[in-house]
Design a protein around this motif. Structure first.
Motif, PDB file in Angstrom:
ATOM      1  N   LEU A   1       0.824  -1.213   0.000  1.00 57.43           N
ATOM      2  CA  LEU A   1       0.000   0.000   0.000  1.00 57.43           C
ATOM      3  C   LEU A   1       0.857   1.262   0.000  1.00 57.43           C
ATOM      4  O   LEU A   1       0.339   2.359   0.236  1.00 57.43           O
ATOM      5  N   SER A   2       2.157   1.116  -0.286  1.00 58.61           N
ATOM      6  CA  SER A   2       3.084   2.240  -0.211  1.00 58.61           C
ATOM      7  C   SER A   2       3.743   2.571  -1.535  1.00 58.61           C
ATOM      8  O   SER A   2       4.434   3.582  -1.652  1.00 58.61           O
ATOM      9  N   ILE A   3       3.558   1.719  -2.537  1.00 56.64           N
ATOM     10  CA  ILE A   3       4.209   1.920  -3.830  1.00 56.64           C
ATOM     11  C   ILE A   3       3.403   2.883  -4.688  1.00 56.64           C
ATOM     12  O   ILE A   3       2.184   2.756  -4.808  1.00 56.64           O
ATOM     13  N   ASN A   4       4.078   3.866  -5.277  1.00 58.08           N
ATOM     14  CA  ASN A   4       3.432   4.803  -6.209  1.00 58.08           C
ATOM     15  C   ASN A   4       3.275   4.171  -7.577  1.00 58.08           C
ATOM     16  O   ASN A   4       2.192   4.208  -8.166  1.00 58.08           O
ATOM     17  N   LYS A   5       4.384   3.619  -8.096  1.00 56.54           N
ATOM     18  CA  LYS A   5       4.311   3.063  -9.449  1.00 56.54           C
ATOM     19  C   LYS A   5       5.420   2.046  -9.672  1.00 56.54           C
ATOM     20  O   LYS A   5       6.410   1.981  -8.927  1.00 56.54           O
ATOM     21  N   ILE A   6       5.244   1.251 -10.713  1.00 55.51           N
ATOM     22  CA  ILE A   6       6.269   0.348 -11.240  1.00 55.51           C
ATOM     23  C   ILE A   6       6.617   0.845 -12.637  1.00 55.51           C
ATOM     24  O   ILE A   6       5.743   1.141 -13.438  1.00 55.51           O
ATOM     25  N   GLY A   7       7.893   0.982 -12.945  1.00 53.44           N
ATOM     26  CA  GLY A   7       8.312   1.436 -14.277  1.00 53.44           C
ATOM     27  C   GLY A   7       9.693   0.887 -14.605  1.00 53.44           C
ATOM     28  O   GLY A   7      10.392   0.398 -13.724  1.00 53.44           O
ATOM     29  N   HIS A   8      10.145   0.968 -15.823  1.00 56.13           N
ATOM     30  CA  HIS A   8       9.468   1.621 -16.936  1.00 56.13           C
ATOM     31  C   HIS A   8       9.449   0.707 -18.163  1.00 56.13           C
ATOM     32  O   HIS A   8       9.194   1.166 -19.272  1.00 56.13           O
ATOM     33  N   ALA A   9       9.736  -0.610 -17.948  1.00 56.29           N
ATOM     34  CA  ALA A   9       9.792  -1.530 -19.088  1.00 56.29           C
ATOM     35  C   ALA A   9       8.967  -2.794 -18.861  1.00 56.29           C
ATOM     36  O   ALA A   9       9.317  -3.867 -19.339  1.00 56.29           O
TER      37      ALA A   9
ATOM     38  N   ILE B   1       0.490   2.328 -12.232  1.00 53.33           N
ATOM     39  CA  ILE B   1       0.278   3.413 -11.273  1.00 53.33           C
ATOM     40  C   ILE B   1      -0.783   2.978 -10.266  1.00 53.33           C
ATOM     41  O   ILE B   1      -1.898   2.609 -10.641  1.00 53.33           O
ATOM     42  N   PHE B   2      -0.447   3.036  -8.984  1.00 50.90           N
ATOM     43  CA  PHE B   2      -1.334   2.502  -7.942  1.00 50.90           C
ATOM     44  C   PHE B   2      -2.324   3.524  -7.403  1.00 50.90           C
ATOM     45  O   PHE B   2      -3.438   3.176  -7.045  1.00 50.90           O
ATOM     46  N   LYS B   3      -1.940   4.773  -7.281  1.00 52.24           N
ATOM     47  CA  LYS B   3      -2.788   5.823  -6.689  1.00 52.24           C
ATOM     48  C   LYS B   3      -3.411   5.282  -5.397  1.00 52.24           C
ATOM     49  O   LYS B   3      -4.622   5.102  -5.262  1.00 52.24           O
ATOM     50  N   GLN B   4      -2.550   5.035  -4.425  1.00 55.57           N
ATOM     51  CA  GLN B   4      -2.936   4.328  -3.207  1.00 55.57           C
ATOM     52  C   GLN B   4      -3.992   5.088  -2.397  1.00 55.57           C
ATOM     53  O   GLN B   4      -4.030   6.315  -2.395  1.00 55.57           O
ATOM     54  N   PRO B   5      -4.854   4.354  -1.684  1.00 58.63           N
ATOM     55  CA  PRO B   5      -5.852   5.005  -0.828  1.00 58.63           C
ATOM     56  C   PRO B   5      -5.188   5.945   0.181  1.00 58.63           C
ATOM     57  O   PRO B   5      -4.159   5.600   0.777  1.00 58.63           O
TER      58      PRO B   5
ATOM     59  N   GLY C   1       0.301   8.724 -25.553  1.00 54.22           N
ATOM     60  CA  GLY C   1       0.059   7.965 -24.332  1.00 54.22           C
ATOM     61  C   GLY C   1      -1.223   7.147 -24.395  1.00 54.22           C
ATOM     62  O   GLY C   1      -2.274   7.648 -24.802  1.00 54.22           O
ATOM     63  N   PHE C   2      -1.124   5.888 -23.974  1.00 57.41           N
ATOM     64  CA  PHE C   2      -2.280   5.018 -23.783  1.00 57.41           C
ATOM     65  C   PHE C   2      -2.410   4.764 -22.283  1.00 57.41           C
ATOM     66  O   PHE C   2      -1.527   4.156 -21.677  1.00 57.41           O
ATOM     67  N   TRP C   3      -3.491   5.221 -21.683  1.00 58.93           N
ATOM     68  CA  TRP C   3      -3.706   5.124 -20.230  1.00 58.93           C
ATOM     69  C   TRP C   3      -4.950   4.288 -19.971  1.00 58.93           C
ATOM     70  O   TRP C   3      -6.048   4.651 -20.390  1.00 58.93           O
ATOM     71  N   PHE C   4      -4.791   3.162 -19.283  1.00 53.80           N
ATOM     72  CA  PHE C   4      -5.895   2.246 -19.000  1.00 53.80           C
ATOM     73  C   PHE C   4      -6.342   2.363 -17.552  1.00 53.80           C
ATOM     74  O   PHE C   4      -5.523   2.262 -16.637  1.00 53.80           O
ATOM     75  N   ALA C   5      -7.631   2.570 -17.348  1.00 49.45           N
ATOM     76  CA  ALA C   5      -8.208   2.520 -16.008  1.00 49.45           C
ATOM     77  C   ALA C   5      -8.431   1.058 -15.641  1.00 49.45           C
ATOM     78  O   ALA C   5      -9.272   0.386 -16.243  1.00 49.45           O
ATOM     79  N   LEU C   6      -7.664   0.572 -14.688  1.00 47.64           N
ATOM     80  CA  LEU C   6      -7.828  -0.813 -14.234  1.00 47.64           C
ATOM     81  C   LEU C   6      -8.887  -0.910 -13.141  1.00 47.64           C
ATOM     82  O   LEU C   6      -9.328  -2.001 -12.797  1.00 47.64           O
TER      83      LEU C   6
ATOM     84  N   SER D   1     -10.777   6.024   0.356  1.00 48.75           N
ATOM     85  CA  SER D   1     -10.332   4.712   0.839  1.00 48.75           C
ATOM     86  C   SER D   1     -10.211   3.708  -0.296  1.00 48.75           C
ATOM     87  O   SER D   1      -9.890   2.540  -0.064  1.00 48.75           O
ATOM     88  N   LYS D   2     -10.446   4.162  -1.556  1.00 46.09           N
ATOM     89  CA  LYS D   2     -10.399   3.273  -2.716  1.00 46.09           C
ATOM     90  C   LYS D   2      -9.183   3.603  -3.580  1.00 46.09           C
ATOM     91  O   LYS D   2      -8.920   4.770  -3.866  1.00 46.09           O
ATOM     92  N   SER D   3      -8.474   2.585  -4.001  1.00 43.08           N
ATOM     93  CA  SER D   3      -7.327   2.791  -4.887  1.00 43.08           C
ATOM     94  C   SER D   3      -7.799   3.156  -6.292  1.00 43.08           C
ATOM     95  O   SER D   3      -8.988   3.067  -6.605  1.00 43.08           O
ATOM     96  N   ARG D   4      -6.862   3.603  -7.127  1.00 42.29           N
ATOM     97  CA  ARG D   4      -7.179   3.942  -8.518  1.00 42.29           C
ATOM     98  C   ARG D   4      -6.046   3.418  -9.397  1.00 42.29           C
ATOM     99  O   ARG D   4      -5.231   4.161  -9.904  1.00 42.29           O
ATOM    100  N   HIS D   5      -6.007   2.093  -9.547  1.00 44.47           N
ATOM    101  CA  HIS D   5      -4.946   1.486 -10.326  1.00 44.47           C
ATOM    102  C   HIS D   5      -5.118   1.821 -11.808  1.00 44.47           C
ATOM    103  O   HIS D   5      -6.235   1.857 -12.340  1.00 44.47           O
ATOM    104  N   ALA D   6      -3.987   2.059 -12.469  1.00 41.07           N
ATOM    105  CA  ALA D   6      -3.986   2.351 -13.902  1.00 41.07           C
ATOM    106  C   ALA D   6      -2.699   1.824 -14.505  1.00 41.07           C
ATOM    107  O   ALA D   6      -1.698   1.622 -13.807  1.00 41.07           O
ATOM    108  N   TYR D   7      -2.729   1.601 -15.806  1.00 37.66           N
ATOM    109  CA  TYR D   7      -1.537   1.166 -16.540  1.00 37.66           C
ATOM    110  C   TYR D   7      -1.399   2.041 -17.770  1.00 37.66           C
ATOM    111  O   TYR D   7      -2.376   2.266 -18.495  1.00 37.66           O
TER     112      TYR D   7
END
Length: 274
Positions: free
Chosen positions: A87-95, A132-136, A160-165, A240-246
């Motif tokens: 619950l602490s990670i902002n993002k994973i990148g970049h490959a 991108i996690f966009k943590q609560p 840019g292609f941005w997917f709402a997961l 309190s809800k995450s907003r995961h995206a890729y």
């Protein structure tokens, strides 16, 4: 009016239902697995506030790696995590799009290739990807920016292609875009400096507008397509809800990619197309 016409006019597209719920869930599960396996020997904090933007070696050498970046507000004053690592990670990148067996085929789906061609990209290369996690509660604000600032080519070809997961709402930090703002031209570049580190190179001192942005509240599975010059941002996640995206960013191989761009890849792993 065609999608290409809409994109040319407003600088972005919102395409609901582009990815299935099952595909979104699979990426989220895979991201959880990657974070679970991550042992943080190096702590790198991601921020979009220019005065504190990280330029550490872990970040600068991540162009052809899978690396993990923490939220600014994830740590206590003593350096310990306020909550679980997951619950602490902002993002994973970049490959991820090149190195992960699940993200690779998702990023190279025929529908994405066809869309890039439809929008005018002649020889698209997949340059960068981010989960991108966009943590609560601690998911940080992303200030207004243009993607071509960070992925600069001559001529400009960033897409840019941005997917709402997950569903993206005002409460959990959805995207905001400035319709037609891609016509304003590129304001600055984020470059490597000769002495090491990074700097912003101002191309046009006129600031980006602060008014006129519209929220892009979208459902899970929606694809948002972003012109490299389009000013966009997202608010902090106070819910309190995450907003995961890729997201995946493309450039065209017909353009020049300068070596002073911050994101570089080793010669043994050049960017590939679809």
């Amino acid at each position: 009016m065609s999608r290409a016409d809409d994109f040319e006019r407003q600088g972005f597209l919102v395409l609901p239902g582009f990815a299935s719920a099952a595909a979104c869930d699979a990426l989220m599960t895979r991201a959880e697995e990657l974070v679970a396996g991550f042992q943080p020997e190096t702590v790198s904090i991601f921020t979009t506030h220019e005065q504190t933007r990280t330029s550490d070696e872990y970040f600068l050498s991540s162009g052809d790696q899978i690396r993990f970046f923490f939220e600014e507000n994830a740590f206590r004053p003593d350096g310990s995590l306020r909550q679980d690592k997951a619950l602490s990670i902002n993002k994973i990148g970049h490959a991820l799009h090149d190195l992960d067996p699940l993200f690779n085929p998702f990023s190279r789906a025929p529908g994405l290739a066809a869309l890039a061609t439809e929008l005018g990209w002649k020889q698209p290369l997949l340059l960068q990807s981010m989960y991108i996690f966009k943590q609560p509660h601690i998911g940080g604000e992303v200030t207004s920016h243009q993607d071509s600032t960070f992925l600069y080519t001559q001529p400009l070809t960033c897409l840019g292609f941005w997917f709402a997961l997950e569903d993206a709402t005002l409460e959990n930090g959805c995207l905001w875009a400035l319709p037609g703002g891609h016509a304003l031209g590129l304001k600055k570049r984020f470059v490597r400096t000769p002495g090491g580190g990074t700097a912003f190179q101002v191309l046009d001192p006129t600031p980006l507008p602060e008014e006129g942005f519209v929220p892009l509240e979208v459902k899970k599975g929606t694809l948002v397509v972003l012109h490299g010059l389009l000013p966009h941002k997202s608010g902090a996640n106070t819910s309190s809800k995450s907003r995961h995206a890729y997201s995946v960013h493309l450039i065209d191989s017909t353009a020049t990619y300068p070596r002073d761009n911050w994101l570089l890849r080793s010669p043994s792993m050049p960017p590939r197309g679809f």
